[in-house]
Design an enzyme around this catalytic site. Structure first.
Site, PDB file in Angstrom:
ATOM      1  N   THR A 105      78.281  46.654 110.105  1.00 59.91           N
ATOM      2  CA  THR A 105      77.324  46.595 109.011  1.00 59.91           C
ATOM      3  C   THR A 105      76.492  45.315 109.038  1.00 59.91           C
ATOM      4  OG1 THR A 105      77.239  46.299 106.595  1.00 59.91           O
ATOM      5  CG2 THR A 105      79.298  45.727 107.649  1.00 59.91           C
ATOM      6  N   ASP A 106      75.280  45.396 108.474  1.00 60.55           N
ATOM      7  CA  ASP A 106      74.441  44.190 108.329  1.00 60.55           C
ATOM      8  C   ASP A 106      75.085  43.168 107.391  1.00 60.55           C
ATOM      9  OD1 ASP A 106      74.049  45.563 105.899  1.00 60.55           O
ATOM     10  OD2 ASP A 106      71.863  45.678 106.084  1.00 60.55           O
ATOM     11  N   GLU A 107      76.042  43.611 106.569  1.00 56.93           N
ATOM     12  CA  GLU A 107      76.600  42.712 105.559  1.00 56.93           C
ATOM     13  C   GLU A 107      77.378  41.546 106.172  1.00 56.93           C
ATOM     14  OE1 GLU A 107      78.229  44.583 102.081  1.00 56.93           O
ATOM     15  OE2 GLU A 107      77.038  46.389 102.397  1.00 56.93           O
ATOM     16  N   TYR A 159      84.922  42.592 101.770  1.00 61.98           N
ATOM     17  CA  TYR A 159      84.568  43.725 102.645  1.00 61.98           C
ATOM     18  C   TYR A 159      83.885  43.231 103.915  1.00 61.98           C
ATOM     19  CZ  TYR A 159      81.517  47.348 104.595  1.00 61.98           C
ATOM     20  OH  TYR A 159      80.843  48.171 105.454  1.00 61.98           O
ATOM     21  N   LYS A 190      85.031  43.212 107.860  1.00 68.62           N
ATOM     22  CA  LYS A 190      84.260  43.887 108.918  1.00 68.62           C
ATOM     23  C   LYS A 190      83.900  42.893 110.025  1.00 68.62           C
ATOM     24  CE  LYS A 190      82.915  47.473 109.326  1.00 68.62           C
ATOM     25  NZ  LYS A 190      83.539  48.660 109.975  1.00 68.62           N
TER      26      LYS A 190
HETATM   27  N1  LIG Z   1      78.002  53.370 104.102  1.00 67.69           N
HETATM   28  C1  LIG Z   1      77.149  52.482 104.592  1.00 67.69           C
HETATM   29  O1  LIG Z   1      76.079  52.267 104.026  1.00 67.69           O
HETATM   30  C2  LIG Z   1      77.471  51.748 105.878  1.00 67.69           C
HETATM   31  C3  LIG Z   1      76.469  50.977 106.488  1.00 67.69           C
HETATM   32  C4  LIG Z   1      76.757  50.325 107.695  1.00 67.69           C
HETATM   33  C5  LIG Z   1      78.014  50.450 108.275  1.00 67.69           C
HETATM   34  N2  LIG Z   1      78.972  51.185 107.650  1.00 67.69           N
HETATM   35  C6  LIG Z   1      80.283  51.304 108.311  1.00 67.69           C
HETATM   36  O2  LIG Z   1      80.407  52.647 108.742  1.00 67.69           O
HETATM   37  C7  LIG Z   1      81.769  53.064 108.705  1.00 67.69           C
HETATM   38  C8  LIG Z   1      81.907  54.337 107.908  1.00 67.69           C
HETATM   39  O3  LIG Z   1      81.414  54.096 106.579  1.00 67.69           O
HETATM   40  P1  LIG Z   1      81.408  55.256 105.490  1.00 67.69           P
HETATM   41  O4  LIG Z   1      80.361  54.920 104.506  1.00 67.69           O
HETATM   42  O5  LIG Z   1      81.395  56.581 106.165  1.00 67.69           O
HETATM   43  O6  LIG Z   1      82.833  55.008 104.823  1.00 67.69           O
HETATM   44  P2  LIG Z   1      83.776  56.014 104.017  1.00 67.69           P
HETATM   45  O7  LIG Z   1      84.534  55.146 103.080  1.00 67.69           O
HETATM   46  O8  LIG Z   1      83.003  57.170 103.492  1.00 67.69           O
HETATM   47  O9  LIG Z   1      84.759  56.593 105.146  1.00 67.69           O
HETATM   48  C9  LIG Z   1      85.776  55.848 105.729  1.00 67.69           C
HETATM   49  C10 LIG Z   1      86.741  56.810 106.370  1.00 67.69           C
HETATM   50  O10 LIG Z   1      87.765  56.046 107.039  1.00 67.69           O
HETATM   51  C11 LIG Z   1      89.028  56.608 106.702  1.00 67.69           C
HETATM   52  N3  LIG Z   1      90.027  55.532 106.786  1.00 67.69           N
HETATM   53  C12 LIG Z   1      90.172  54.459 105.960  1.00 67.69           C
HETATM   54  N4  LIG Z   1      91.207  53.704 106.361  1.00 67.69           N
HETATM   55  C13 LIG Z   1      91.708  54.288 107.471  1.00 67.69           C
HETATM   56  C14 LIG Z   1      92.784  53.974 108.367  1.00 67.69           C
HETATM   57  N5  LIG Z   1      93.531  52.872 108.170  1.00 67.69           N
HETATM   58  N6  LIG Z   1      93.020  54.785 109.413  1.00 67.69           N
HETATM   59  C15 LIG Z   1      92.268  55.911 109.610  1.00 67.69           C
HETATM   60  N7  LIG Z   1      91.266  56.268 108.793  1.00 67.69           N
HETATM   61  C16 LIG Z   1      90.974  55.460 107.745  1.00 67.69           C
HETATM   62  C17 LIG Z   1      88.870  57.163 105.301  1.00 67.69           C
HETATM   63  O11 LIG Z   1      89.844  58.130 104.993  1.00 67.69           O
HETATM   64  C18 LIG Z   1      87.450  57.725 105.379  1.00 67.69           C
HETATM   65  O12 LIG Z   1      87.470  59.055 105.877  1.00 67.69           O
HETATM   66  C19 LIG Z   1      82.548  51.893 108.113  1.00 67.69           C
HETATM   67  O13 LIG Z   1      83.126  51.171 109.174  1.00 67.69           O
HETATM   68  C20 LIG Z   1      81.485  51.047 107.424  1.00 67.69           C
HETATM   69  O14 LIG Z   1      81.844  49.676 107.425  1.00 67.69           O
HETATM   70  C21 LIG Z   1      78.729  51.834 106.477  1.00 67.69           C
END
Ligand SMILES: NC(=O)c1ccc[n+]([C@@H]2O[C@H](COP(=O)([O-])OP(=O)(O)OC[C@H]3O[C@@H](n4cnc5c(N)ncnc54)[C@H](O)[C@@H]3O)[C@@H](O)[C@H]2O)c1
Length: 313
Positions: free
Chosen positions: A116-118, A140, A144
């Site tokens: 993430t950009d964060e 968070y 990350k």
């Molecule tokens: N949502 C955003 O805007 C955004 C932006 C940039 C990057 N990201 C990154 O993208 C990735 C996915 O984000 P998202 O929004 O889909 O998140 P989300 O919270 O919707 O999904 C996370 C998934 O990971 C699973 N999970 C959590 N802990 C786990 C573990 N220990 N073992 C196996 N599975 C596990 C959860 O059950 C869930 O299905 C993350 O790594 C996040 O940091 C998200």
């Protein structure tokens, strides 16, 4: 046929990645936390493993034989990390390390760590390129950043072929309704009020989930080991402007908005320079206008998906 392991593939972005992956044999490994939902993968051909990326024994069974591993598994909500950070450190740092080690042990030829950009903190003007120093400010983003550093260390120290992607704020269908877009849309569709943090002046760069996943696929194909690739958005705007657009899209007015105390440590602005990814041929396909209209329509058409998650079923 390429065999792909998608960890966290039952979440918002991971499930979109799975739904849009052409011609692959897919394994999803997911812990099914509150954010994981098998309904996100309904009708999609895949093998499902219910498990934790922190479990080395399970990974030793599941990881071997895959050509590509993409790690989406994370605790992902900043507000929850402020309430309690332990699960964030466990999954986002220890989980990333456990997965990288399993990929190394199994000789997986290609790995992508999704981030993430964060991790860069906050920037008043201009944009970060991939050489910017990480400077995370929430539990968070700190967790990350730790996972990213571990992934890079496995590339440098052990030669693991892992690249790291960093993306702006995502929006789209199947996003858990705690994040601002689906939270506001589902509230407004039900005629409820929405909470806007602080003065609403925090600025984010919005990326449609489909563009994010296209960027990840390109990095999986062409990215260099140990390198970071940015996936920038198409729409930089303040939360106040975003709120205005969501109100319009849902046929509501500013009378529905409560200005609430700001989030602790709230980063003011994120902004990524994605020149490196564009040099590999990336270009976003979604305008924010089209993406937002499509997303609001999806939530309007799919209350059976989100009402149980809001406890309103
Ligand atoms: N949502 C955003 O805007 C955004 C932006 C940039 C990057 N990201 C990154 O993208 C990735 C996915 O984000 P998202 O929004 O889909 O998140 P989300 O919270 O919707 O999904 C996370 C998934 O990971 C699973 N999970 C959590 N802990 C786990 C573990 N220990 N073992 C196996 N599975 C596990 C959860 O059950 C869930 O299905 C993350 O790594 C996040 O940091 C998200």
């Amino acid at each position: 046929m390429t065999r792909v392991l998608v960890t966290g593939g039952a979440g918002f972005i991971g499930s979109h990645f799975v739904r849009t992956l052409p011609d692959a044999k897919i394994t999803v490994l997911d812990k099914l936390t509150y954010a994981g939902n098998r309904a996100n993968l309904e009708g999609v051909d895949h093998d499902f493993v219910h498990g934790d990326i922190c479990d080395p024994g399970l990974l030793a069974e599941v990881v071997p034989g895959h050509d590509l591993v993409v790690n989406f598994a994370a605790e992902s909500h900043v507000d929850r990390s402020i309430d309690g950070a332990a699960d964030f450190v466990r999954t986002n740092v220890l989980g990333a390390q456990t997965l990288m080690q399993a990929c190394l042990d199994a000789g997986v030829p290609r790995v992508v760590q999704v981030s993430t950009d964060e991790v860069y903190g906050t920037i008043e003007t201009g944009s970060w390129d991939e050489n910017a120093a990480v400077n995370p400010r929430s539990p968070y983003s700190a967790a990350k950043a730790g996972g990213d550093m571990i992934a890079r260390a496995y590339a440098v120290t052990h030669g693991l072929n892992v690249s790291i992607t960093r993306c702006g704020n995502n929006y789209g269908p199947y996003q858990y309704p705690e994040k601002v877009v689906p939270l506001f849309v589902t509230n407004l569709l039900e005629g409820r009020r929405v909470p806007l943090y602080g003065d609403g002046g925090n600025v984010r760069d919005w990326v449609h989930v489909d563009d994010h996943c296209r960027g990840i696929r390109l990095v999986a194909e062409l990215g260099e080991p140990g390198e970071v690739y940015h996936i920038a958005g198409t729409a930089e705007m303040s939360n106040r402007e975003l709120t205005g657009r969501l109100l319009d899209a849902c046929g509501a007015t500013w009378d529905s908005v409560d200005f609430v105390d700001d989030r602790k440590g709230h980063d003011r602005r994120y902004s990524l320079d994605d020149t490196r990814l564009r040099a590999l041929g990336y270009a976003p396909r979604w305008t924010f206008e089209q993406g937002l209209a499509d997303t609001v329509a999806w939530y309007r058409d799919n209350p059976t998906w989100w009402k149980p998650l809001r406890g309103w079923a």
